[in-house]
Each structure stands twice: as C-alpha cells, then as structure tokens.
Design an enzyme around this catalytic site. Structure first.
Site, PDB file in Angstrom:
ATOM      1  N   ALA A 178       4.295   6.534  -7.471  1.00 13.02           N
ATOM      2  CA  ALA A 178       3.052   6.550  -7.213  1.00 13.02           C
ATOM      3  C   ALA A 178       3.110   6.295  -5.599  1.00 13.02           C
ATOM      4  O   ALA A 178       2.093   6.715  -5.041  1.00 13.02           O
ATOM      5  CB  ALA A 178       2.699   5.261  -7.812  1.00 13.02           C
ATOM      6  N   TYR A 179       4.099   5.510  -5.091  1.00 16.94           N
ATOM      7  CA  TYR A 179       4.101   5.231  -3.595  1.00 16.94           C
ATOM      8  C   TYR A 179       4.356   6.514  -2.895  1.00 16.94           C
ATOM      9  O   TYR A 179       3.445   6.955  -1.939  1.00 16.94           O
ATOM     10  CB  TYR A 179       5.301   4.208  -3.131  1.00 16.94           C
ATOM     11  CG  TYR A 179       5.276   3.897  -2.030  1.00 16.94           C
ATOM     12  CD1 TYR A 179       4.488   3.085  -1.357  1.00 16.94           C
ATOM     13  CD2 TYR A 179       6.231   4.454  -1.065  1.00 16.94           C
ATOM     14  CE1 TYR A 179       4.230   2.761   0.099  1.00 16.94           C
ATOM     15  CE2 TYR A 179       6.253   4.370   0.128  1.00 16.94           C
ATOM     16  CZ  TYR A 179       5.533   3.398   0.783  1.00 16.94           C
ATOM     17  OH  TYR A 179       5.439   3.020   2.293  1.00 16.94           O
ATOM     18  N   SER A 180       5.525   7.436  -3.430  1.00 19.56           N
ATOM     19  CA  SER A 180       5.842   8.745  -2.510  1.00 19.56           C
ATOM     20  C   SER A 180       4.711   9.772  -2.441  1.00 19.56           C
ATOM     21  O   SER A 180       4.342  10.273  -1.631  1.00 19.56           O
ATOM     22  CB  SER A 180       7.129   8.994  -2.977  1.00 19.56           C
ATOM     23  OG  SER A 180       8.060   8.101  -2.840  1.00 19.56           O
TER      24      SER A 180
END
Length: 690
Positions: free
Chosen positions: A577-579
C-alpha cells in the site's frame, strides 16, 4: 501608571545599575509599549549622569537610546554613553555635515562597541534637562499636520509647550529646539511640526508624566474630530479577493535578477472593520496620496500609498489594474528622485510601492522580511487611521524636500542595513505532514534558510507542538500553523488560501503528508489500501493542484519538492500500500514537472529512508510500522536503528535535517533541475534511481 515596584524588578534584572538608570529603562519601556506613541524603534529617550572616568575624575555623560532599538524591550546595553561636554561644544558650529556629525558621535562614545546613538542625540545633549523623552504619538502628529498648526497646538496643549517648524534631525533640529526652550524656560515640552513631541524633567517620572499628559490631551482632541461611525464594512467587504490581491501584488513588486533568482517580498494584511471603512470612504485617495505623518516613516513605507478602487473578478484584469497603478507610482517616484537629487552619484532606491489600500479588502504592506512587512503595515495602519479620524479638510502634507532628505539620509538608512540576506529571504513555504519528524526537519531547515513557513497537518496537537518548537527557535512571526486534511479537496483549497493569507502567497510547496500499513497483498484490506492511497497519492495530487493557481497569479516561478521514498525504487514485501501509493505520487510529481515548467516552477522529489525522529518530534511512520519491523527482526528500537544504519553504504544515520537540507537545495535553485529524484538514504544500492 508609574509603578515604583517595577523599578525594583529592573534593579534585580540589572544589579549593577544606579536607581536613576533603572528609572530611565522603566519609563522607556512604558513608552515603547504604546504603539500609538512609538512604532518599531521610533522615538528615543536619554539620561544625563555624572560619574568617574578611567582616571577617577568626574565626567558628565549622556546615555541615549541606540538608533532603531525597540524601547518596549530596552536594556541597559541598548543605551549609548556619550561624552556630554564634547557634544555640547558642537552647538557653537553654524553647520555640521552628516558625515562629520556621525564622526563626532562615534568619537564621543564611551564604548566603541555601543550601538549607534539616536540621530536626535544632539538635541538631547543641548537641552539641559536630565531626563528627556521623545515620541511620534499619532495624535500629536495629527495636530502638527493641520492648517494653523501652532495656534491649534497651543489652544489644546497650553502655553507650556514650545512649537517649532520641522527641521532635519541633527544640528539644525537640536539648535532650533534649545533656542526655543531658552526663550521659554518654563516650557515642559517641545512640539516639532510633522515630527513629534519632546518632554523633559529632572526625574524620569516627571518627564514621562508630562508625555502622558500632553499626548492624552491630543488624543482627546483627535477623538472629538473623528467622523460618525460608518457601517459599510459588513456590506461591501471583499474577503474572497484578499488572497488573489496579495499574490498579484507580490508578483508585480518582485524583481527578477536572473532566471534562477527572483527577489520576492512578503505581505502583511490588515482587514479589520475600520480599515475597510476607510478604504470605502470619500477621503481615501487623499489619505493615500498625502504622505507620511512624519519623515521618519518614509524609509519603511515610502511617502505615498497605492489605492486600488475596485477589484475585477478576472485575474488578468486585476493584474493589469495593479500593474498600471504600480507603473504610475514608479513614474511619480522617479520624477521625485530627479527633482530633489543633488548628488549625481546618489543611487535611486527601489521605486516600487510598499503599501496598498484596496477598496473593500484592506491594507497590504510589503517587506523583504516578515519583520519589515509588519513594520510597514503597522506604520501605514496608524497613518491611515489617524488621518481619517482627524479629517483631511485642513491636512497639510510635509514638504517633499524634507521627505527626500530623510529617505536618503545615510544615518537613517543605517536602520535598514542588515547582513547579507539568507538564501530564502522573501520566500514562503508550505510543508504538509509537518507534525512528524521529516516535516518538522524540513520546516526547520527552510526557516534556517530565511523562508517564512506554514506548517500543516491533520494532527492538531502534534502540529501545535511543532509550531511552538519552531517559534521558540526562530522568529515566531515567520511561522504559521494551519490544520487541514490533504485527502479532502475542499479542505485543501481552504487550507491553501489560509496559508497564502499568512504571508501573502506561496513559493515552495513540500507535499510530505504520508501514512503506511503493513500487510501482504493477500491480507491487505481494501479500506486500508484506499486510506493509504488517499493520503499518499491523492493528498499529493490535491495540494499540487491547489497551488498551481497561486503560482500562475504570482508569475515568479516556484518549487514543488515531493517527499517520496526509497521504496519507489526498492519496495519491500508486505509494504504494498505504501510503496504503490508513493510510486503514484512520484509519477504525479514527474508529470507536474512537465506541465509546470512553462510557469518557471520546478518539481523534484526526495527519496529518504529510515528517518526515525526523536522524543520531541517522533516519526509517525515508524510509530505505525516500527513494532512490526522490530518483531520481524527480533530487535529493540535502538537495534532497529542500527540495522538500517548498517545496511546503507555510508553506514550513516539519516536524519530529518538531512531531508530538510535537500529541500533547501532544490528551493534555492542552485542547479537548473526539475523532474529529478534525489536519494537521502545513506546509499541503498537497490534504490539507486534508474
């Protein structure tokens, strides 16, 4: 008003002082606390003392307030000791050049490192009184600017006041003042037309109380002149136009030195009801064109203000209107300079205006620094209100020759001289996600480089913590905090408007707000994924979109520095999700670089890694993901930091300050770079941009 207990407090603050000097400091502070008496280093005070010199012989000394010192916070070292006998001898001279007066004042100093004394030091020396106070009280200046001013002053203040015409500070004013007093030795005050009031006495309380009494009488007279209260402001306010006006004023008053450097100014805005009323009054154009109340103010505001009588809804029309008014102001200023310039080698100061009054919107004052803009706004606000309250029917402007003498007087211009400006002086930055470690570090470095900074975050408690730390560390007037949610378009639009109102516009945008969630794709909850994407990707999109109209109105270029991540090039498992959302924001920044280059706006990215923060401002990202990372690797907090330090090539701890330094590098246009990604990770080979 005169509290003797306060003198004891000063004696405790400065135990080596005599009581008389403590009284001098106390009443000077009382005067300085009243903006309607003095503004930003205006006015001055003195005391005459006798004491032993280096050889034990008694010597008469005068201590005069240092030039430009703010009396509200004056200290013992802010007074300059001068040899009184040397100064009194100067009265014998028929004339004294500015350079020689400056030289004599320097030669008379008791300490070479003392501040330059007030330019009125000779007047304080020539008068025999032990304590002398001087102010530029608004109400006094209003009286001195009337037809038949002398008779008016005597009728209001009484016959124990000497009234003399305006004279240039230095020997001419000092000689005129002492001559007037010698003809009327019972006088308690001297009024200098278009300049201010001097009061005196053998003790500090007497001099101060005389000042308070005469100013109070003048204020009573002024209150009696004030027009009937108007009620237009609530009906014809134009609040929505204020950010646009400020941005376009910044644009039209900016100076382009090179493609890489534009000198921009900060704006201080005053839009309270009385200013709005005046901006809509019949007398407003005369108020703006009739000059300063005292020549001392001209170096801060110039002699005239620009009046804008209407605000077009279209940005191009508004820009054309403001540009037209500025060009007319410049032409008038150039004529004024040529008219009174006697020295062909004298260089003309910036001919652009510093103060604007806009119908229905308020007062806009510009300055190279936040302090300069605020000083100009304070002076202009007092001037405009004082003129309006007194009425313009019998107002008598100051002779422009006097204005020119003061505006170009080297001893007066010393007040404006500073060290070489920091690289981001005059620039305004907005940092989102500023309640966390990286945002705090970026704001800190921008402030250290001279910028004015708006910090923003959805976390109001954390945001206030950061604002307080930065305000304590730097000039509090250069820091503003605005709470908004980067995921909501309307919140961002409103937040950007408020951010621009804080200092007049925007030059540096740092989209830094971010969040994270740890989960493998098969376990990744859709709502969690969407939340991370909303903050990291949509939040970046929203703030970039919101700043583009500002950059267009200002037309002075700008910088967007997106805080990306090493994960864009080197993602990690269970961190999708972050990347992915950061990669989307990274790509959005590259597209912005393509689209905004035509505006002179540069868009670059910084890819940090493993920035932990500290107890004062911790990293919110590591608060979210740190426990999982420690559990997976069997490490404690210090062990986790060591792990990330050891995995980079330089074996170095990456700090928020490092990220902030990278932002400053881009924001100062040190290289013609846009669309670039700069790693700040100590060297992680897998994250090398490629």
């Amino acid at each position: 008003m005169f509290e003797k207990t306060k003198i004891k407090e000063i004696l405790n603050e400065f135990p080596d002082l005599s009581r008389e000097m403590a009284e001098r400091i106390y009443t000077s502070r009382l005067i300085g606390e009243k903006p309607e008496w003095v503004l930003h280093g205006g006015g001055n005070t003195s005391i005459k003392l006798t004491g032993p010199d280096l050889f034990g012989e008694d010597r008469d000394v005068i201590f005069v307030k240092g030039s430009g010192v703010d009396m509200a916070a004056i200290k013992a070292d802010d007074f300059t000791g001068l040899d009184l006998a040397s100064l009194k001898r100067l009265r014998q001279l028929p004339r004294l050049s500015d350079d020689e007066m400056d030289n004599q004042l320097r030669l008379s100093k008791l300490r070479a490192d003392a501040p330059d004394p007030s330019v009125e030091a000779l007047l304080h020396a020539f008068l025999p009184h032990r304590f002398i106070d001087h102010t530029h009280a608004d109400a006094i200046l209003a009286m001195t600017s009337r037809d038949e001013a002398e008779s008016l002053i005597v009728s209001v203040l009484g016959d124990k006041v000497c009234v003399i015409p305006y004279e240039k500070s230095g020997l001419p004013l000092a000689s005129a003042a002492v001559t007037a007093w010698e003809k009327n030795p019972e006088a308690e005050a001297i009024i200098v037309l278009h300049h201010g009031i001097f009061t005196f006495g053998e003790d500090a309380e007497t001099a101060f109380q005389r000042m308070a009494d005469y100013v109070a009488r003048a204020e009573k007279w002024l209150a009696e002149q004030s027009p009937v209260e108007l009620k237009w402001s609530a009906v014809i306010r134009n609040d929505s136009a204020i950010p646009r006006i400020a941005q376009i004023i910044r644009s039209t008053c900016a100076v382009t030195e090179s493609p890489d450097h534009v000198n921009t100014l900060l704006v201080d805005i005053r839009d309270h009801d009385e200013i709005i009323e005046i901006s809509l009054s019949w007398e407003v154009e005369n108020i703006c064109s009739s000059g300063v109340l005292t020549p001392d103010h001209v170096i801060r505001t110039k002699n005239r203000y620009v009046y804008i009588d209407y605000v077009p809804d279209d940005d191009e029309e508004l820009t054309a209107l403001i540009t037209k008014r500025i060009n007319a102001f410049k032409a008038d200023y150039e004529t004024y300079f040529k008219t009174f310039q006697e020295d062909p080698d004298k260089t003309m100061l910036d001919p652009k205006p510093r103060v604007f009054l806009v119908a229905g919107a308020g007062l806009f004052a510009l300055g190279e620094t936040r302090k300069a803009a605020k000083i100009a706004a304070d002076i202009a606000e007092h001037t405009i209100i004082t003129k309006f309250r007194a009425g313009m029917e019998s107002y008598t402007p100051i002779d422009e020759a006097h204005i020119f003498d003061m505006e170009y007087w080297p001893l007066q211009l010393k007040k404006l001289k500073t060290k070489a400006p920091p690289p981001l002086q005059g620039k305004i930055g907005l940092v989102t996600g500023a309640a966390g470690a990286i945002g705090f570090g970026i704001a800190d470095r921008l402030l250290a480089a001279g910028a004015a900074v708006v910090v923003s975050d959805i976390d109001e408690t954390g945001l206030e913590n950061v604002r307080r730390i930065l305000a304590d560390r730097y000039d509090k007037d250069r820091v503003a905090a605005i709470h908004f949610d980067v995921t909501r378009e309307e919140s961002v639009r409103s937040g950007m408007e408020k951010a621009c109102l804080a200092f007049g516009g925007m030059d540096i945008l740092v989209p830094n707000a971010g969040t994270a969630h740890v989960a493998k794709i098969e376990d990744l909850d859709f709502d969690k994924f969407q939340n991370v994407t909303n903050v990291n990707l949509m939040g970046t999109f929203n703030v970039i979109k919101a700043v583009i109209p500002v950059f267009k109105r200002q037309n002075t270029g700008g910088n967007i520095v997106v805080i990306s991540t090493k994960n864009v090039f080197d993602p990690g498992a269970a961190f999708g999700a972050y990347s992915a959302s950061k990669a989307g924001a990274h790509q959005m920044a590259r597209i912005a670089a393509l689209e905004l280059a035509e505006l002179g706006v540069r868009v670059n990215m910084i890819n940090p890694d493993a920035v932990f923060g500290d107890e004062a401002v911790p990293s919110k990202l590591w608060e979210m993901i740190g426990p999982d990372r420690m559990k997976a690797r069997g490490l404690d907090p210090e062990g986790l930091k060591a792990y990330y330090r050891q995995r980079n090539l330089l074996k170095i701890t990456v700090t928020a300050e490092h990220v902030g330094n990278a932002v400053v590098f881009f924001a100062t246009n040190q290289t013609p770079t846009t669309g670039a990604a700069l790693p700040v990770d100590g060297g992680v080979p897998a994250a090398f941009p490629r």
